[in-house]
Each structure stands twice: as C-alpha cells, then as structure tokens.
Design an enzyme around this catalytic site. Structure first.
Site, PDB file in Angstrom:
ATOM      1  N   PRO A 135      39.043  30.065  34.922  1.00  0.00           N
ATOM      2  CA  PRO A 135      37.592  30.391  35.576  1.00  0.00           C
ATOM      3  C   PRO A 135      36.869  31.636  35.139  1.00  0.00           C
ATOM      4  O   PRO A 135      37.342  32.493  35.157  1.00  0.00           O
ATOM      5  CB  PRO A 135      38.316  29.830  36.822  1.00  0.00           C
ATOM      6  CG  PRO A 135      39.712  29.582  37.242  1.00  0.00           C
ATOM      7  CD  PRO A 135      39.621  29.491  35.393  1.00  0.00           C
ATOM      8  N   SER A 219      39.261  40.019  47.448  1.00  0.00           N
ATOM      9  CA  SER A 219      38.100  40.708  47.686  1.00  0.00           C
ATOM     10  C   SER A 219      37.892  41.485  49.179  1.00  0.00           C
ATOM     11  O   SER A 219      38.040  40.727  50.178  1.00  0.00           O
ATOM     12  CB  SER A 219      36.988  40.139  47.176  1.00  0.00           C
ATOM     13  OG  SER A 219      35.969  41.300  47.587  1.00  0.00           O
ATOM     14  N   GLU A 268      43.969  33.242  41.445  1.00  0.00           N
ATOM     15  CA  GLU A 268      43.129  33.681  40.010  1.00  0.00           C
ATOM     16  C   GLU A 268      43.513  33.061  39.451  1.00  0.00           C
ATOM     17  O   GLU A 268      43.095  33.340  37.932  1.00  0.00           O
ATOM     18  CB  GLU A 268      43.961  35.685  39.920  1.00  0.00           C
ATOM     19  CG  GLU A 268      43.849  36.589  40.721  1.00  0.00           C
ATOM     20  CD  GLU A 268      44.371  37.692  40.127  1.00  0.00           C
ATOM     21  OE1 GLU A 268      44.868  37.964  38.927  1.00  0.00           O
ATOM     22  OE2 GLU A 268      44.619  38.589  41.337  1.00  0.00           O
ATOM     23  N   TYR A 478      41.139  54.748  48.389  1.00  0.00           N
ATOM     24  CA  TYR A 478      40.530  54.689  46.928  1.00  0.00           C
ATOM     25  C   TYR A 478      40.954  55.711  46.044  1.00  0.00           C
ATOM     26  O   TYR A 478      39.952  57.007  46.471  1.00  0.00           O
ATOM     27  CB  TYR A 478      39.310  53.707  47.152  1.00  0.00           C
ATOM     28  CG  TYR A 478      38.527  53.370  46.437  1.00  0.00           C
ATOM     29  CD1 TYR A 478      38.503  52.131  46.201  1.00  0.00           C
ATOM     30  CD2 TYR A 478      37.703  54.540  45.128  1.00  0.00           C
ATOM     31  CE1 TYR A 478      37.383  51.028  45.545  1.00  0.00           C
ATOM     32  CE2 TYR A 478      36.900  53.947  43.766  1.00  0.00           C
ATOM     33  CZ  TYR A 478      37.051  52.371  44.061  1.00  0.00           C
ATOM     34  OH  TYR A 478      35.964  51.494  43.117  1.00  0.00           O
TER      35      TYR A 478
END
Ligand code: FAD
Length: 557
Positions: A135, A219, A268, A478
């Site tokens: 996908p 996400s 996923e 991050y």
C-alpha cells in the site's frame, strides 16, 4: 492515468520548491563551523529523469490485464518514473539510493483503486496469483516501510490509495468524521475546514502524507498535546483483506478484549489495506497563537515544560530546542529586508544584551515555542499560566513575532535535506520517547553515541535536538544529525551513525521510535523494544493472517 499528486522522484515535495540559503547570511558560516563544509550555491532545481537507470517491469501481461479489469487500464501503470516514485519513502538512505541509481527491486506496476470493492478484488487476486501488494499513501515514510525486498521474485504491485480522497461524512453531534484513507493532509483539512472542523493532526510531513499512512505508521502531529497521536484520534476503521473486510465501528471506548484497532494502527500494510477511517474532529479554534520563550539552559526549559504538564495547562504544543538546535534556528533566519524586519533585528540585538547582562552563556540558551488554541479568554489565561512557570524557570518571553515565524516555516524544513545531499552532506533525523525522569540521560547518551560514531568515522559531525509531544509520564526527543558523507561507502557510514543513536535510545530507557514507525530501518531494535516474547507474538500474528506473505512482506518484524 489517474490524476494523483506525487512528490519529486528524487527528493522531497513538489518540483520547483527547494531550500535556499543565499537569503540567510548566517547559514553558510554556521555549516562551515558545524561540519567543516563550505557550501556551494544550489546547482539543481530538478534532476533529469533520464539519468535514472530503472530496472524493467517484470509484470506479466496476464497480471496487467487482470489489474486493468479491476480498476480500469487507465488506473494501472508500468511507467518507469511512477514506479520509481513508488519504490521508496523519503528517508535519507532512500534518497541517496535513488540519486545513486541503487534501485535493487522496485514495484513492477502501480495501481490506483477507486473504490473499496476494487481494493477487495485486488486482495483476492494477490492471494490467487501470489502477488506482493505494497500500500502507498503519500510516500513520506522515513523508516523504509515501502521498499520491496531486494530478493523478491514475485510481481510487486504498489497500491496507491490517492483516489480514495474524500471526507465522506461528519457526525457533528459526536465530533467524528468518516474519511477515505488515501487523502493527503491539506486536501483533507480543506474539506473539513470548509465545514468548520479540523482533525488537528499536523506532522512535519503533512503536505505529502495521508490519513491511511498516518494510521499505518502510528503517526503523531505537532499539535498532539491537544489533539492526541493518530492512535488516539482514530475511533473506527475499515481494513480490507483477501477473506473479507475488518469493520471496527466508531466507539468512544470498548472492552472487547485485546484491541484490534491498536493492532491495525501501526501495521504498515501487513494486515490489510485500510480504506476508511472514522476519526475525532474538532471545531476550528477561535484563536491560534504561538509564543516564543528563551531559557538560559536546556535543563530549565525541560523542567518548565514538565511543569506545564503537571499543572494540566491545556496546550496545543510545547516544544523546546536544545542549545545546538537553537543556534541552528538562529542561523536559518532570513536577512531582514523590510523596515519592520530591520527593527526586529535591532530588537534582537538588544535582547542579546539583556541575556548577557543576566549572566547567561548565550551558547547554552534554548528557544521554546508554545501553541495556544481556544477562545481568546482561554488563550489569555493559559498564556499567563505558562508565562509564570516559564519565568520561574528563568525564561524571557520573546512574544508572538518569532512564534508566528515558526508557524509559517513549519512545513519547509524537509526540503533542506535535498539541498544538503547535493553538497555531499547527510542531514537526517531519529526520534524517541522516554519517561520524564530519563529524558536528560537519553539526551546526553545520544550526543555521546553520535560523537563516538563520528570519531570512529574520522568525521566532524553535528547533532541537535528538540523536545516535543508531552504526555503525563514523558515526552518525545527528536534528534537531527549531519555530516559530510564519503561517496565510497555512504550507506555503511549512515548505519554507523544512525545505529549508534538508535541503540542509545534503547539502552537508556527510550523507544526505537516515537512516531516514525518501524519499517525496515528500525527493525533491528524491535526485540529489545518489545521483548523477544512480544516479538514472537507479533511474528505469529503476521504469519497466521498472511500465510502467503503477500502483504508488504518483511516490514515491522
Ligand atoms: P507512506 O509513506 O506511503 O506509507 C507508510 C507505510 O504505511 C507503508 O508501510 C505503507 O505500506 C503503509 N500504508 C500507507 N497507506 C496505507 C493504507 N491505506 N493501508 C495500509 N497500509 C498503508 N511522521 C510523523 O508521524 N510525524 C512527523 O512529524 C513526521 N515528519 C516527517 C518529516 C519528514 C521530512 C519525513 C520524510 C517523514 C516524516 N514523518 C513524520 C514520517 C511519515 O510522514 C509518516 O510515517 C507518515 O505517517 C506516512 O504517511 P504516508 O501517507 O506518506 O505513508
């Protein structure tokens, strides 16, 4: 051919948009100091596709005919450029491989189904004819969750969901919207905003990622403090498999055993193709304002943000850059051209003088942005509460000017990586989440690990970080890292640095990724993250539900 918007085949985002440093006078000296590279002016606006050496499609005619019967010949393509667009995501490693013509195995054909029935027919065909289905949402994966296995000898079909791009229904009483999975962030927000609603999910990759992709990778958007991660936002979904469709009705909560919804979020593409999602939506806020603060040190800034959480002040986000990232942000400021801009620059110099007078070491200071949303009255009350905690932790309030600038530039940074690659420089990211009590340790350990990796490679490298996405018990860290790469062995070098950072996450109490998913890139740390027994359960889930290994094989575990 289906009219679906794609990113550049060789880089991030749309053709004609790129990073410029000529209007940022401090940028080139900063890069020289940080990693020892003398920047050249940008040479390329694009890369000619004729330079790509694309492996031929191996799709048999009978499969092409079958796919044409499912979605119409116009929605099936073996075009070389489209197959390259669909072969990978946008991690630096994949961008390097693409630019260096290191295509190992790429999809043989791209199909654009227009309905859930077409997806179901495709699923059945995959099992019957032993096809591999991958996908594809916006192709913004940064963990190599799209790349086919190099040794795959079956026909590989990239299933681009881009035609499934509609907001189908809004249940205004419940604050729920039912939306097709292939919609890109901006198209979805446009449809929701037109009716006064928003999803509030804004990853840095927002412009080129889809609702289905967000679901499939767990996400998180920059305003997750208010709206939640995608896993909190999704209430119901439809996922198509060869044997039928999993239908999870939108429920505020349920106690129906282990959560199937949670199992599908982050899968996923390995459990099926998500066609539709029912998600929380919110009324557009009356007011949205970002305020910037400067703290004397990283520790004080982290403490302040933790105290915002403890005080339960409802914020859309609270983000703090460490000293390195603060220096980087200041270096990417544009040269002021207007009178207003020049006045602001003068104001900044005066501010620097105040900081020095307070005894700050300006090399240690950390910039923070806090986003407030709600009624004007609520925004004012929250600003007051934040300001009070910030000041108790030594901060100076910089105000809404720098905050507005941050808000405008927020989706531009991905373009920087393409510019750096042109300069033989890698700039990439790795992120984690850890409990509040471990954040400082993780931060230091990652810096040490990166420095050791650079030393082992004999390089001058750069690392910087920010904290964002606060939770009751911790937050996300991050990291952005950069160095000049060697043309001879760029992939090994990349793995040396990236692996050192990932291992430091795990060894010091962090997860392998807070919001980039697993793909192929983060798989080596899965067993350490969820324990060998946990990994066995996950393997068993994929093998038993996809015995032919037809669904995005090899990803996650
Ligand atoms: P794709 O990249 O197309 O696919 C990702 C995975 O999901 C693949 O395994 C694919 O097979 C599967 N998939 C896609 N659609 C479906 C579907 N309908 N059904 C089943 N499986 C599907 N992520 C964040 O969360 N927050 C960020 O702030 C963020 N910033 C980024 C910045 C940059 C510069 C880059 C390159 C990436 C960033 N990412 C971020 C990572 C990426 O954008 C996310 O992983 C995103 O969720 C992927 O969505 P996509 O639509 O592009 O999916």
């Amino acid at each position: 051919m289906a009219h679906v918007k794609h990113q550049k085949w060789w880089g991030w985002g749309e053709e004609g948009v790129f990073f410029n440093y000529e209007n940022k006078p401090a940028f080139a000296p900063f890069v020289k100091e940080a990693i020892g590279v003398t920047l050249r002016p940008r040479e390329r606006d694009t890369v000619d596709f004729s330079t790509a050496n694309v492996p031929a499609s191996q799709a048999p005619d009978k499969i092409l005919e079958l796919l044409g019967n499912i979605s119409g010949a116009d929605n099936v393509s073996t075009d070389d450029e489209l197959r390259v667009v669909h072969w990978a995501g946008k991690s630096v490693l994949e961008l390097l491989q693409t630019l260096r013509n290191d295509f190992h195995r790429i999809p043989d054909v791209v199909i654009y189904p227009g309905t859930e029935d077409e997806v179901a027919a495709l699923m059945r065909a995959a099992v019957e004819h032993d096809l591999v289905l991958i996908p594809f949402g916006g192709g913004s994966s940064i963990s190599r969750s799209l790349q086919p296995d190099p040794s795959e000898d079956r026909c590989i079909v990239s299933v681009d969901l881009g035609r499934l791009n509609k907001v189908l229904e809004i249940d205004e009483t419940s604050g729920l919207a039912t939306i097709q999975a292939g919609v890109l962030g901006p198209d979805m927000e446009e449809q929701l905003n037109a009716r006064g609603w928003t999803l509030g999910h804004f990853p840095d990759s927002f412009t080129y990622s889809t609702l289905g992709g967000w679901a499939a990778t767990r996400s998180s958007g920059m305003q997750s403090d208010k709206y939640g991660d995608i896993a909190d936002i999704i209430r119901g979904l439809r996922m198509v498999r060869a044997t039928g469709t999993v239908v999870l009705r939108p429920l505020p909560s349920t106690s129906t055993g282990p959560s199937l919804r949670e199992m599908i979020i982050g899968s996923e593409g390995r459990l099926g193709i998500i066609t539709e999602l029912t998600v929380h939506v919110h009324r557009l806020p009356e007011k949205h304002q970002v305020i910037a603060y400067m703290y004397p040190t990283w520790q004080q800034a982290l403490t302040a943000v933790r105290q915002f959480t403890e005080a339960e002040i409802p914020l859309a986000f609270a983000r703090v850059s460490d000293a390195h990232e603060t220096a980087f942000s200041l270096a990417t400021q544009k040269e002021p051209t207007s009178t207003k801009g020049k006045l602001a620059a003068k104001g900044q110099e005066a501010l620097w003088a105040v900081m020095r007078k307070r005894g700050w070491d300006t090399d240690d200071m950390c910039i923070s942005y806090v986003c407030f949303e709600g009624s004007p009255k609520n925004v004012e009350a929250r600003k007051k509460a934040v300001s009070s905690i910030a000041k108790k932790n030594g901060a100076i309030v910089l105000g809404s000017g720098p905050g507005a600038l941050y808000d405008q530039k927020k989706f531009d940074t991905p373009y920087l990586r393409d510019f750096l690659l042109e300069q033989n420089t890698v700039g990439d990211v790795s992120e984690t989440a850890a409990p509040w009590s471990k954040l400082t340790t993780v931060h230091k350990a990652v810096y040490d690990a990166a420095e050791r990796a650079y030393a082992a490679l004999g390089k001058k490298g750069w690392i910087m970080s920010h904290m964002s996405h606060s939770y009751h018990s911790g937050a996300c860290l991050y990291f952005t890292f950069g160095y000049v790469y060697n043309d001879e062995n760029p992939y090994e070098e990349y793995h040396t640095v990236k692996s050192a950072i990932q291992q430091a996450f795990i060894d010091n109490g962090g997860t392998l990724s807070h919001h980039h998913g697993v793909g192929l890139e983060h798989q080596p740390w899965m067993e350490q993250d969820i324990s060998p027994e946990g990994a066995d359960i996950m393997r068993a889930l994929f093998t038993s539900t996809d015995p032919g290994n037809n669904l995005n094989p090899g990803k996650v575990i």
